[in-house]
Design a protein around this motif. Structure first.
Motif, PDB file in Angstrom:
ATOM      1  N   ALA A 280       0.610  -1.292   0.141  1.00  0.00           N
ATOM      2  CA  ALA A 280      -0.018   0.066  -0.054  1.00  0.00           C
ATOM      3  C   ALA A 280       0.880   1.140  -0.070  1.00  0.00           C
ATOM      4  O   ALA A 280       0.491   2.352  -0.514  1.00  0.00           O
ATOM      5  N   ASP A 281       2.142   1.084   0.542  1.00  0.00           N
ATOM      6  CA  ASP A 281       3.034   2.470   0.503  1.00  0.00           C
ATOM      7  C   ASP A 281       3.873   2.301  -0.725  1.00  0.00           C
ATOM      8  O   ASP A 281       4.442   3.599  -0.767  1.00  0.00           O
ATOM      9  N   ARG A 282       4.136   1.284  -1.647  1.00  0.00           N
ATOM     10  CA  ARG A 282       4.945   1.447  -2.797  1.00  0.00           C
ATOM     11  C   ARG A 282       4.191   1.547  -3.958  1.00  0.00           C
ATOM     12  O   ARG A 282       4.628   2.107  -5.001  1.00  0.00           O
ATOM     13  N   VAL A 283       2.977   0.928  -3.979  1.00  0.00           N
ATOM     14  CA  VAL A 283       2.214   1.274  -5.350  1.00  0.00           C
ATOM     15  C   VAL A 283       1.016   2.244  -5.024  1.00  0.00           C
ATOM     16  O   VAL A 283       0.654   2.384  -3.922  1.00  0.00           O
ATOM     17  N   ASN A 284       0.604   2.457  -6.224  1.00  0.00           N
ATOM     18  CA  ASN A 284      -0.673   3.328  -6.303  1.00  0.00           C
ATOM     19  C   ASN A 284      -2.021   2.652  -5.656  1.00  0.00           C
ATOM     20  O   ASN A 284      -2.247   1.720  -6.095  1.00  0.00           O
ATOM     21  N   ARG A 285      -2.403   3.373  -4.605  1.00  0.00           N
ATOM     22  CA  ARG A 285      -3.447   2.566  -3.907  1.00  0.00           C
ATOM     23  C   ARG A 285      -4.664   2.375  -4.644  1.00  0.00           C
ATOM     24  O   ARG A 285      -5.352   1.401  -4.361  1.00  0.00           O
ATOM     25  N   LYS A 286      -4.917   3.470  -5.324  1.00  0.00           N
ATOM     26  CA  LYS A 286      -6.115   3.140  -6.214  1.00  0.00           C
ATOM     27  C   LYS A 286      -6.071   1.860  -7.287  1.00  0.00           C
ATOM     28  O   LYS A 286      -6.789   0.995  -7.238  1.00  0.00           O
ATOM     29  N   ARG A 287      -4.783   1.765  -7.744  1.00  0.00           N
ATOM     30  CA  ARG A 287      -4.597   0.791  -8.836  1.00  0.00           C
ATOM     31  C   ARG A 287      -4.503  -0.783  -7.971  1.00  0.00           C
ATOM     32  O   ARG A 287      -5.035  -1.636  -8.393  1.00  0.00           O
ATOM     33  N   VAL A 288      -3.804  -0.787  -6.676  1.00  0.00           N
ATOM     34  CA  VAL A 288      -3.957  -1.947  -5.887  1.00  0.00           C
ATOM     35  C   VAL A 288      -5.398  -2.440  -5.617  1.00  0.00           C
ATOM     36  O   VAL A 288      -5.723  -3.559  -5.510  1.00  0.00           O
ATOM     37  N   MET A 289      -6.357  -1.422  -5.283  1.00  0.00           N
ATOM     38  CA  MET A 289      -7.895  -1.705  -5.138  1.00  0.00           C
ATOM     39  C   MET A 289      -8.454  -2.335  -6.290  1.00  0.00           C
ATOM     40  O   MET A 289      -9.167  -3.226  -6.122  1.00  0.00           O
ATOM     41  N   GLN A 290      -8.152  -1.756  -7.539  1.00  0.00           N
ATOM     42  CA  GLN A 290      -8.730  -2.212  -8.702  1.00  0.00           C
ATOM     43  C   GLN A 290      -8.172  -3.598  -9.235  1.00  0.00           C
ATOM     44  O   GLN A 290      -8.930  -4.440  -9.462  1.00  0.00           O
ATOM     45  N   VAL A 291      -7.039  -3.830  -8.722  1.00  0.00           N
ATOM     46  CA  VAL A 291      -6.374  -5.216  -9.128  1.00  0.00           C
ATOM     47  C   VAL A 291      -7.138  -6.159  -8.152  1.00  0.00           C
ATOM     48  O   VAL A 291      -7.435  -7.358  -8.511  1.00  0.00           O
ATOM     49  N   CYS A 292      -7.081  -5.779  -7.022  1.00  0.00           N
ATOM     50  CA  CYS A 292      -7.839  -6.919  -6.083  1.00  0.00           C
ATOM     51  C   CYS A 292      -9.196  -7.070  -6.565  1.00  0.00           C
ATOM     52  O   CYS A 292      -9.579  -8.309  -6.311  1.00  0.00           O
ATOM     53  N   ASP A 293     -10.018  -6.109  -6.595  1.00  0.00           N
ATOM     54  CA  ASP A 293     -11.256  -6.292  -6.938  1.00  0.00           C
ATOM     55  C   ASP A 293     -11.610  -7.159  -8.160  1.00  0.00           C
ATOM     56  O   ASP A 293     -12.473  -8.005  -8.287  1.00  0.00           O
ATOM     57  N   ALA A 294     -10.629  -6.782  -9.254  1.00  0.00           N
ATOM     58  CA  ALA A 294     -10.512  -7.885 -10.514  1.00  0.00           C
ATOM     59  C   ALA A 294     -10.341  -9.206 -10.270  1.00  0.00           C
ATOM     60  O   ALA A 294     -10.786 -10.023 -10.690  1.00  0.00           O
ATOM     61  N   GLY A 295      -9.222  -9.287  -9.348  1.00  0.00           N
ATOM     62  CA  GLY A 295      -8.620 -10.649  -9.233  1.00  0.00           C
ATOM     63  C   GLY A 295      -9.796 -11.238  -8.274  1.00  0.00           C
ATOM     64  O   GLY A 295     -10.072 -12.845  -8.805  1.00  0.00           O
ATOM     65  N   ARG A 296     -10.605 -11.029  -7.340  1.00  0.00           N
ATOM     66  CA  ARG A 296     -11.620 -11.529  -6.722  1.00  0.00           C
ATOM     67  C   ARG A 296     -12.826 -11.911  -7.616  1.00  0.00           C
ATOM     68  O   ARG A 296     -13.288 -13.158  -7.391  1.00  0.00           O
ATOM     69  N   ALA A 297     -13.020 -11.018  -8.393  1.00  0.00           N
ATOM     70  CA  ALA A 297     -14.162 -11.396  -9.061  1.00  0.00           C
ATOM     71  C   ALA A 297     -13.854 -12.577 -10.129  1.00  0.00           C
ATOM     72  O   ALA A 297     -14.854 -13.534 -10.495  1.00  0.00           O
ATOM     73  N   VAL A 298     -12.548 -12.463 -10.517  1.00  0.00           N
ATOM     74  CA  VAL A 298     -12.350 -13.703 -11.699  1.00  0.00           C
ATOM     75  C   VAL A 298     -12.288 -14.882 -10.801  1.00  0.00           C
ATOM     76  O   VAL A 298     -12.926 -15.996 -11.040  1.00  0.00           O
ATOM     77  N   LEU A 299     -11.882 -14.823  -9.590  1.00  0.00           N
ATOM     78  CA  LEU A 299     -11.659 -16.028  -8.587  1.00  0.00           C
ATOM     79  C   LEU A 299     -12.994 -16.750  -8.278  1.00  0.00           C
ATOM     80  O   LEU A 299     -13.412 -17.910  -8.579  1.00  0.00           O
ATOM     81  N   PHE A 300     -13.924 -15.878  -7.926  1.00  0.00           N
ATOM     82  CA  PHE A 300     -15.300 -16.344  -7.611  1.00  0.00           C
ATOM     83  C   PHE A 300     -16.101 -17.011  -9.032  1.00  0.00           C
ATOM     84  O   PHE A 300     -16.932 -17.537  -8.851  1.00  0.00           O
ATOM     85  N   THR A 301     -15.719 -16.092 -10.003  1.00  0.00           N
ATOM     86  CA  THR A 301     -16.457 -16.629 -11.245  1.00  0.00           C
ATOM     87  C   THR A 301     -15.915 -18.223 -11.718  1.00  0.00           C
ATOM     88  O   THR A 301     -16.742 -18.716 -12.243  1.00  0.00           O
ATOM     89  N   VAL A 302     -14.762 -18.186 -11.373  1.00  0.00           N
ATOM     90  CA  VAL A 302     -14.019 -19.570 -11.793  1.00  0.00           C
ATOM     91  C   VAL A 302     -14.720 -20.722 -10.994  1.00  0.00           C
ATOM     92  O   VAL A 302     -15.251 -21.688 -11.227  1.00  0.00           O
ATOM     93  N   LEU A 303     -14.825 -19.989  -9.589  1.00  0.00           N
ATOM     94  CA  LEU A 303     -15.676 -21.086  -8.700  1.00  0.00           C
ATOM     95  C   LEU A 303     -16.936 -21.557  -9.062  1.00  0.00           C
ATOM     96  O   LEU A 303     -17.499 -22.583  -8.998  1.00  0.00           O
TER      97      LEU A 303
END
Length: 461
Positions: free
Chosen positions: A87-110
């Motif tokens: 959170a201190d090294r990377v653009n925080r907005k970008r981190v949140m976007q990647v995490c949301d997209a990643g979780r959406a993909v994970l649960f879609t796979v499930l």
């Protein structure tokens, strides 16, 4: 003043610095973040119930269902410090976007695996574990970015609204999860996937930049950044006092609630009664979160903290005296009422006084101390209930609350307002605003906007 300088000044005053002249409900960026997370946390609460039900229905093992919950808890604790560094090294907005997209993909796979009839235990564990990692990364970025979206006088109110959001999700999620699971095994996880997509859209619409580090800062290692955050916490009398207070009181609250469930179950109360008892306790926290802003205005932080801890200690003693009866949850609900006001003031002041470039790490260290102690509580009180009985377990929670109150009393000087820390944090945030203004101006140039021209009025071909 040149046109370029004027444009930079306008950008800084209009786009990068939170406006403290308007109420928090009119803060567009914070409202987007809060709304997206309200849906996302509801989805998380839904899947939290659905995961063990899925394991039980497909594989029939209570041990495996429990192991899944343990895996998620261990991951959340283990990744907390690295998440603060990210959170201190990377653009925080970008981190949140990647995490949301990643979780959406994970649960879609499930969802696809369940519908196709190919959902082995390994797939369920991988999805749950990976989602837990992304949960921690998102949480650290979100907690750190609030100080960039909300003006300092409104930080405590912003964190109080987050407390209300979390309690609301914890109340509504399990019943909704049970209803959706009744419609089909895949339905709760589809709901969670959609909630992450909505959160992704909300985060994407946030306008304010979220760059945690200043330009020109030297590249550092993960170990260096982690140790820097730890050193900052250990060097601050205020943060040391907060940890000494937060760890035992979180153990006491979690331990008392878990003890109450075990005690009432042993006393022969029905599962429905146990569910109602847990709901009543959560309602106490929700009501406290809704009243947090008013409570914060009554007393300064250190006095409110001492009052809340003293009241909690007395209520835990009362709950212990009511051991075995359903009425024992009433003092626990009342004790949870003051917790959101204290938590929101704590994180509000932390955000106001901590330099923006290390906020993720500092928040993660404090949160790790609190949640780490709380995660041990079920194991400890469970063993005590089995070996010594419910009174011994509740007495342990009372002792932890007393320890927290003693720590708050001994550290009350450090818990008072520290103007020097506030000024240091303010200077760092002003420097951060300057850098964000420059970044935003450069982005405008890259997009072809003419210097000094308001956004959206002129765009080169």
């Amino acid at each position: 003043m040149t046109a370029e300088t004027a444009a930079t000044t306008d950008t800084k005053s209009d786009d990068t610095k939170p406006d403290d002249t308007k109420p928090l409900r009119r803060n567009r960026d914070f409202t987007l973040l809060w709304g997206g997370q309200a849906v996302s946390e509801l989805g998380t609460a839904v899947s939290l119930l659905a995961f063990p039900l899925l394991v039980l229905s497909l594989h029939g093992s209570a041990v495996q269902a429990g192991a899944l919950g343990t895996l998620q808890a261990v991951i959340r604790v283990g990744f907390m410090l690295p998440a603060g560094v990210v959170a201190d090294r990377v653009n925080r907005k970008r981190v949140m976007q990647v995490c949301d997209a990643g979780r959406a993909v994970l649960f879609t796979v499930l969802v696809a695996a369940i519908l196709l009839g190919h959902a082995p235990l390994a797939v369920i564990f991988v999805v749950a574990g990976a989602a837990a990692v992304l949960d921690v990364l998102f949480g650290a970025a979100e907690m750190s970015v609030i100080g960039q979206l909300v003006p300092e006088p409104q930080l405590a109110d912003a964190f109080a609204k987050n407390e209300a959001r979390s309690y609301g999700a914890s109340l509504a999620g399990p019943p909704l999860g049970g209803f959706l699971y009744g419609l089909g095994r895949a339905v709760p996880f589809l709901f969670d996937a959609l909630s992450y997509l909505l959160s992704f859209l909300a985060v994407s619409l946030i306008r304010k930049p979220a760059h945690p580090k200043r330009a020109g800062s030297a590249a550092t290692s993960l170990r260096h950044d982690t140790l820097e955050g730890l050193r900052h916490v250990l060097a601050s009398p205020y943060l040391r006092s907060v940890i000494l207070v937060a760890a035992p009181v979180n153990f006491a609250l979690t331990g008392a609630q878990f003890s109450a469930v075990l005690i009432l179950a042993d006393a022969g109360h029905s599962p429905r009664a146990l569910g109602l008892a847990q709901g009543c306790i959560a309602i106490g926290g929700l009501l406290g979160a809704l009243c947090a802003a008013r409570l914060q205005r009554l007393l300064p932080f250190h006095r409110l903290l001492l009052t809340a801890l003293g009241v909690l200690l007395a209520l835990l003693v009362a709950s212990t005296a009511l051991n075995g009866g359903l009425l024992m949850v009433a003092p626990l609900a009342a004790g949870l009422f003051l917790a959101p006001a204290v938590n929101s003031l704590l994180f509000g002041r932390l955000a106001a006084t901590t330099p923006a470039r290390i906020q993720g790490r500092v928040i993660s260290v404090v949160a790790l101390a609190a949640t780490g102690a709380a995660s041990l509580a079920p194991v400890v009180v469970g063993a005590l209930v089995e070996q010594r009985g419910g009174t011994a377990a509740m007495t342990t929670a009372v002792a932890a609350a007393a320890l927290s109150l003693a720590a708050a009393g001994l550290g009350r000087a450090a818990l008072r307002e520290d103007r020097e820390d506030q000024e240091e944090g303010q200077e760092d945030r002003e420097g951060q605003d300057d850098q964000e203004a420059q970044d935003d101006q450069e982005a405008r140039k890259d997009r072809g906007l003419t210097a000094g021209t308001p956004p959206g009025t002129s765009r080169s071909g």
